[in-house]
Scaffold this motif. Structure first.
Motif, PDB file in Angstrom:
ATOM      1  N   SER A 176       0.825  -1.206   0.000  1.00 42.37           N
ATOM      2  CA  SER A 176       0.000   0.000   0.000  1.00 42.37           C
ATOM      3  C   SER A 176       0.862   1.261   0.000  1.00 42.37           C
ATOM      4  CB  SER A 176      -0.929  -0.003   1.215  1.00 42.37           C
ATOM      5  OG  SER A 176      -1.717   1.167   1.247  1.00 42.37           O
ATOM      6  N   VAL A 177       1.905   1.258   0.837  1.00 43.69           N
ATOM      7  CA  VAL A 177       2.821   2.406   0.899  1.00 43.69           C
ATOM      8  C   VAL A 177       3.547   2.570  -0.432  1.00 43.69           C
ATOM      9  CG1 VAL A 177       4.901   3.318   1.991  1.00 43.69           C
ATOM     10  CG2 VAL A 177       3.110   2.241   3.389  1.00 43.69           C
ATOM     11  N   LEU A 178       4.004   1.444  -1.013  1.00 44.05           N
ATOM     12  CA  LEU A 178       4.727   1.482  -2.291  1.00 44.05           C
ATOM     13  C   LEU A 178       3.856   2.041  -3.400  1.00 44.05           C
ATOM     14  CD1 LEU A 178       7.188   0.750  -4.030  1.00 44.05           C
ATOM     15  CD2 LEU A 178       6.211  -1.546  -4.292  1.00 44.05           C
ATOM     16  N   THR A 227       1.282   3.995  -3.115  1.00 43.24           N
ATOM     17  CA  THR A 227       1.033   5.417  -2.864  1.00 43.24           C
ATOM     18  C   THR A 227       2.216   6.268  -3.301  1.00 43.24           C
ATOM     19  OG1 THR A 227      -0.413   4.915  -0.973  1.00 43.24           O
ATOM     20  CG2 THR A 227       0.508   7.136  -1.100  1.00 43.24           C
ATOM     21  N   LYS A 228       3.430   5.813  -2.970  1.00 46.09           N
ATOM     22  CA  LYS A 228       4.622   6.557  -3.365  1.00 46.09           C
ATOM     23  C   LYS A 228       4.782   6.575  -4.889  1.00 46.09           C
ATOM     24  CE  LYS A 228       7.421   5.984   0.806  1.00 46.09           C
ATOM     25  NZ  LYS A 228       8.707   5.501   1.386  1.00 46.09           N
ATOM     26  N   LEU A 229       4.497   5.432  -5.522  1.00 45.39           N
ATOM     27  CA  LEU A 229       4.601   5.366  -6.974  1.00 45.39           C
ATOM     28  C   LEU A 229       3.580   6.274  -7.625  1.00 45.39           C
ATOM     29  CD1 LEU A 229       5.964   4.041  -9.389  1.00 45.39           C
ATOM     30  CD2 LEU A 229       4.330   2.156  -9.205  1.00 45.39           C
ATOM     31  N   GLU A 230       2.377   6.295  -7.074  1.00 42.20           N
ATOM     32  CA  GLU A 230       1.331   7.165  -7.609  1.00 42.20           C
ATOM     33  C   GLU A 230       1.719   8.640  -7.474  1.00 42.20           C
ATOM     34  OE1 GLU A 230      -3.282   8.395  -6.540  1.00 42.20           O
ATOM     35  OE2 GLU A 230      -2.399   6.577  -5.688  1.00 42.20           O
ATOM     36  N   ASN A 231       2.262   9.006  -6.310  1.00 37.53           N
ATOM     37  CA  ASN A 231       2.691  10.390  -6.094  1.00 37.53           C
ATOM     38  C   ASN A 231       3.838  10.778  -7.008  1.00 37.53           C
ATOM     39  OD1 ASN A 231       0.784  10.704  -4.071  1.00 37.53           O
ATOM     40  ND2 ASN A 231       2.201  10.155  -2.430  1.00 37.53           N
ATOM     41  N   LYS A 232       4.772   9.825  -7.213  1.00 33.11           N
ATOM     42  CA  LYS A 232       5.905  10.096  -8.072  1.00 33.11           C
ATOM     43  C   LYS A 232       5.471  10.325  -9.509  1.00 33.11           C
ATOM     44  CE  LYS A 232      10.337   8.172  -9.610  1.00 33.11           C
ATOM     45  NZ  LYS A 232      11.301   7.049  -9.477  1.00 33.11           N
TER      46      LYS A 232
END
Length: 214
Positions: A200-202, A204-209
């Motif tokens: 889930s964290v990964l 989210t970070k990929l989406e933000n990036k």
């Protein structure tokens, strides 16, 4: 809980390994199949489009347990596969229908001018879709794809119904031996969190990036 973990750590780790294996194989299989059938749903060819839509609607509207038991009872005798592979194949097929819809939704959100521009530059429909439109569709579909990947990990517990040796299967074995289902399933739930939490964290970070690269 600590006692259960100490006394059964080998059994739990075995189930953890099978759950990870089923999740990875199911994710890869469902992503490939989902992409193929999403493209089939959007093709200008009516026959291929109909096949793609039929596949998606069929697997979206049948319970995962029914698909899993079909593979375990019927397909396993034809292909000589065990419960792990029966459950994993069913998981991949079931999830692929939802992934296909995520990808189709992402592609439909891409500006139609992208396809028109690619076609005007001499690309065929297939070339334009694969090289121009689909990558943008994947990017837009990432949040919903992340949810499906997490659901896939949780749905991998279906393997316990067909002796798939996963975490839930091992939890049932441990619970039956120690007669302490409450603490046993709390421990198993924590191990599922060890898989879904980082993913889930990964995502989210990929989406933000990717969102920040616009």
């Amino acid at each position: 809980m600590i006692k259960i973990l100490i006394d059964n750590w080998q059994t739990i780790l075995t189930g953890f390994g099978y759950t990870i294996g089923a999740s990875i194989l199911g994710l890869i299989g469902s992503l490939v199949l989902g992409t193929v059938f999403a493209l089939m749903e959007m093709t200008p060819q009516p026959v291929i489009r109909g096949i793609g839509k039929a596949f998606v609607e069929f697997f979206r509207n049948i319970p995962l347990l029914v698909i899993t038991l079909f593979f375990y009872v019927v397909v396993s005798h034809l292909l000589k596969i065990n419960g792990f592979w029966s459950g994993t194949m069913a998981l991949a097929l079931y999830t692929s229908a939802f992934i296909a819809e995520c990808i189709r939704g992402g592609v439909n959100s891409v500006d139609p001018g992208q396809m028109e521009g690619a076609r005007s530059n001499g690309m065929t429909y297939t070339q334009a879709m694969v090289h121009v439109v689909l990558p943008q569709g994947f990017k837009l579909a990432l949040p919903s794809l992340g949810n499906q990947f997490i659901n896939l990990i949780k749905n991998s517990s279906i393997l316990s119904f067909v002796a798939g040796l996963d975490l839930m299967y091992q939890a049932n074995v441990i619970s039956g031996a120690n007669l302490d289902p409450f603490n046993t399933y709390i421990v198993i739930g924590i191990f599922y969190l060890l898989l879904t939490g980082p993913l889930s964290v990964l995502m989210t970070k990929l989406e933000n990036k990717l969102g920040g690269s616009n």
